[in-house]
Structures are given as C-alpha cells and as structure tokens.
Design a protein around this motif. Structure first.
Motif: not given
Length: 426
Positions: A297, A299, A350-351, A353-355, A357-358, A386
């Motif tokens: 991601a 990030r 938050s970032d 977690d998104q990293s 998940y991706l 989104t």
C-alpha cells in the motif's frame, strides 16, 4: 529564532531522516544526522511512492518541482490471476485521487528520491549529515542525551529521533531504558514484528507506460509491478510456513531460487516475471511483518513523513519563544511527546491495518481475503465509492508544517483540513 543550544540527533539518514533534516533546518533547530552507511546515496532498494499529503510537505520543503521531474504519477491499475485472467483494469482509482486531492500518488526509485532530498539540502545542513556513524549506545538523563558510535565518537544533544528502520537500534535502546526504569511498564516485545511473508524486489529499465501498476494474485503468493519514469519495479511475495521474528539475510542464490518460483507469473499483458527479472539492475529480499507496513500500500514512508511533521511542529512550538537560558525541561518535552503520540497513534494503526489487509488479499490468505479481492473490490464503482467516502476523509486531515508558509500546490475538489497559506509580506 529557536535557541541554538537545543539539538536534535537523528539516527538514520534515509528518506525519513532526510525529511527530518529539511524540516528541522526550516524550523531553525540545530541537528545532526548519524547515518551508518558509507554514502548518503546508494543504488539500493526498490520504489517509494509519495501520496498527495507527502508531496505537499515536499512543496513546503522546496523540493517538489525537482521531485516531479524524476517521479512517475500512477495512472492505471490492473489485477490478474497467475494464469493471466484479468479481473481489474481501471484508471478510476488514480483519477479520483487526482480529482479529490490534486495529484495521484507518484512513484520514485528509492535511490533517486534520497539523492534529490540530500542534494537539495543547504550546505550548512549537509555538513550535519555524518556518514559511517553506526550507533553503539545512547545515554540519557535530565540534561539531555549522549550518542556513542561504534567508531568511538560521541555526540551530545537534547533529544534523539530514531529513523533507523524496522530493526531500529534506537527503539531497542529506548525500550531497555524504559523497562530498566519501570520494569512493570507495558511495552512491545524486544523483537516486535512477527514476519508472515517474505518478499523479493528488483528494479529494471522501465517497461510499459509510465504510471502503470499491476498485481498478480494467487494462494499464498502474489506479485506487484510499478512503472516509474525511468525504472520499473516488481515485488514478489510468498507466505512463510510459520511466522518468525528472526531476521534473515538472503543470498544471491536464495533470491534467484525465489524468483524462479514466480517466473511464469504475468506482470503485464505481455511480460512475465522472468522477462523483467532478467534485466534487473538492483534486487533484494527480506521477511515482512504483520505489524508493520508492508510495501503493497506504500504507507510506510508516507506515515514516516507525517511523524516528522507532527514532531517538528511540536518542537518548533515549544522552542520558538525560548532563549538558551530557558530551554524546555523534561515535563514540557514529555507533554510534547505525549501530544505527538496522541496525534499519530490512530492514523498509524489505521494505515498499518490497511497495509496488512491488502497484503493478505493479494496473497489470498484465507477464503474471505480471496472473496473480497476477486469478487467485491474488483468493481470500479465500489473502489471509487471507497476512495470518495472513506479515503478522502482521511487524506484531507493530513498534517502540514505549521511554520512554513507557501502557496497551496494542490487545489482540488476536497478541501484540506490544514490548508497551506502563503506568507504575507508587509
């Protein structure tokens, strides 16, 4: 003007450390950069991607124009299965980001980005960037800090900023000192990042159109491809048999064997991993963790830049009205660090977690990840929704350096919560 007797020692001279050097210089805060390597610029690593908030900071630091000449703005994304079936082919995501925030993310070769940040430092700031300075120990007391390097040199300062990567010596020393003072403190483990995946990357002369981004997905394996202005990069991911906290150094033979597993994976409509790997210019391999930013991601660096901004804003605020005889004490500094942590904790989590998940979706870690990637997030309208409804709200809140007044480079449809304001000359 801040008091010159306050000094910040930055451990690590990579992109985050160099951003700190620029930000501290503009704030008028004395500093030193301690870099363990023999050169500020080595052709190592792969790509780095700067989002619009980071590019705004680069504009404040006066380097945006130079960066845009070497970076490639992302424009088009594709997702494929390992047999070449294409299930995403879209320009929508990057176009929406550009409409909302003035620019899509921009990809850079890591070495070129670092070179630009280093070379754009004023001479006085470059003189504070010291090479071959591997940290051995850090001592701290009520009066400040002393950093000792493995070559025997010592440097005294007021605070230390650790920008020395995931295997941070600074973090390890900070943890040891905190637990020595209060053994019952709730603290991360000594090695806090259990790795779930290993990743190999390489750079090569650009193929395809500048701004192209693809990913190839399969069970427990995935690839990512980016095309910049001059170079392209691939990242090859494979899930480890078991999570590990051990650091692994992979050999050239390890990397070649790993790349061979992915040889037939498509990276574009016409090219496979074996085609671009054969023309590689640089490569590397490491284990990637579950609780830090994975490269998918982009990030990690962007959050590092936001960390620098939050910290330098706090330092500048408590120092700008003080004299050398009125330096901030531990109580004031502790309050500033607490404010910094409160500001940055939620966005970083938050970032992160998104990293994670991706990464799991690309490598189909379970049936849910597979289903979400292949059959839910493959629709343009949902991706656009989104980005418009969720991502825009987060991006607009990004911090800027409060003490640098410049014009706004990215005026777009989403209003920034922290606008840049040009300095009024009276």
């Amino acid at each position: 003007m801040v008091p010159k007797s306050f000094k910040v020692i930055v451990v690590g001279g990579g992109p985050v450390g160099l951003t700190a050097a620029h930000a501290l210089h503009h704030a008028g805060i004395d500093f030193l950069i301690l870099e363990s390597r023999s050169s500020a610029v080595l052709d190592q690593g792969a790509s780095l991607v700067l989002s619009s908030p980071s590019l705004r900071i680069m504009h404040q630091l006066g380097v945006l124009e130079r960066l845009l000449k070497i970076g490639g703005e992302l424009q088009h994304t594709q997702s494929m299965t390992r047999d070449g079936h294409q299930f995403v082919n879209s320009q929508a995501i990057f176009q929406v980001l550009k409409t909302n925030h003035g620019t899509a993310p921009v990809a850079f070769h890591r070495a070129q980005l670092i070179e630009t940040l280093f070379e754009s430092l004023p001479t006085a700031a470059k003189d504070r960037y010291l090479l071959n300075k591997k940290v051995d120990s850090i001592e701290s007391d009520k009066t400040g800090v002393r950093v000792t390097c493995t070559d025997g040199s010592t440097y005294d300062g007021s605070i230390v900023i650790g920008a020395d990567g995931v295997h941070s010596k600074t973090r390890r020393i900070m943890r040891e000192q905190a637990l020595e003072e209060v053994p019952q403190r709730d603290w991360d483990a000594a090695v806090p990042f259990p790795a779930l995946y290993k990743c190999m990357w390489c750079s090569f002369p650009r193929v395809g159109d500048c701004g192209q981004a693809t990913d190839t997905q399969s069970q427990d394996m995935s690839t990512m491809f980016l095309a910049g202005r001059e170079r392209g990069w691939i990242f090859l991911y494979e899930r480890l048999p078991e999570p590990t906290t051990s650091r692994v150094d992979y050999t050239e033979g390890d990397r070649q064997a790993f790349a061979a597993k992915f040889a037939g994976f498509p990276v574009t409509d016409k090219l496979k991993v074996k085609d671009v790997y054969a023309t590689r210019l640089t490569d590397g391999m490491a284990n990637y963790a579950c609780h830090k930013f994975t490269p998918n991601a982009g990030r990690g660096l962007n959050n590092g830049i936001q960390d620098v901004v939050a910290l330098c804003n706090g330092l500048h605020e408590i120092l700008e009205t003080r004299t050398e005889n009125d330096l901030p004490d531990l109580v004031i500094l502790s309050k500033m660090f607490a404010d910094y942590q409160q500001t940055r904790s939620a966005p970083v989590k938050s970032d992160g977690d998104q990293s994670l998940y991706l990464s799991r979706m690309h490598a189909w870690a379970n049936w849910f990840s597979h289903f979400m990637s292949r059959y839910v997030l493959s629709y343009d309208w949902l991706l656009t929704w989104t980005v418009n409804s969720l991502a825009a709200k987060k991006i607009r809140k990004s911090l800027v350096l409060k003490y640098i007044h410049v014009d706004e480079p990215f005026l777009a449809s989403v209003e920034w919560e922290h606008p840049l304001r040009e300095k009024v000359i009276e």
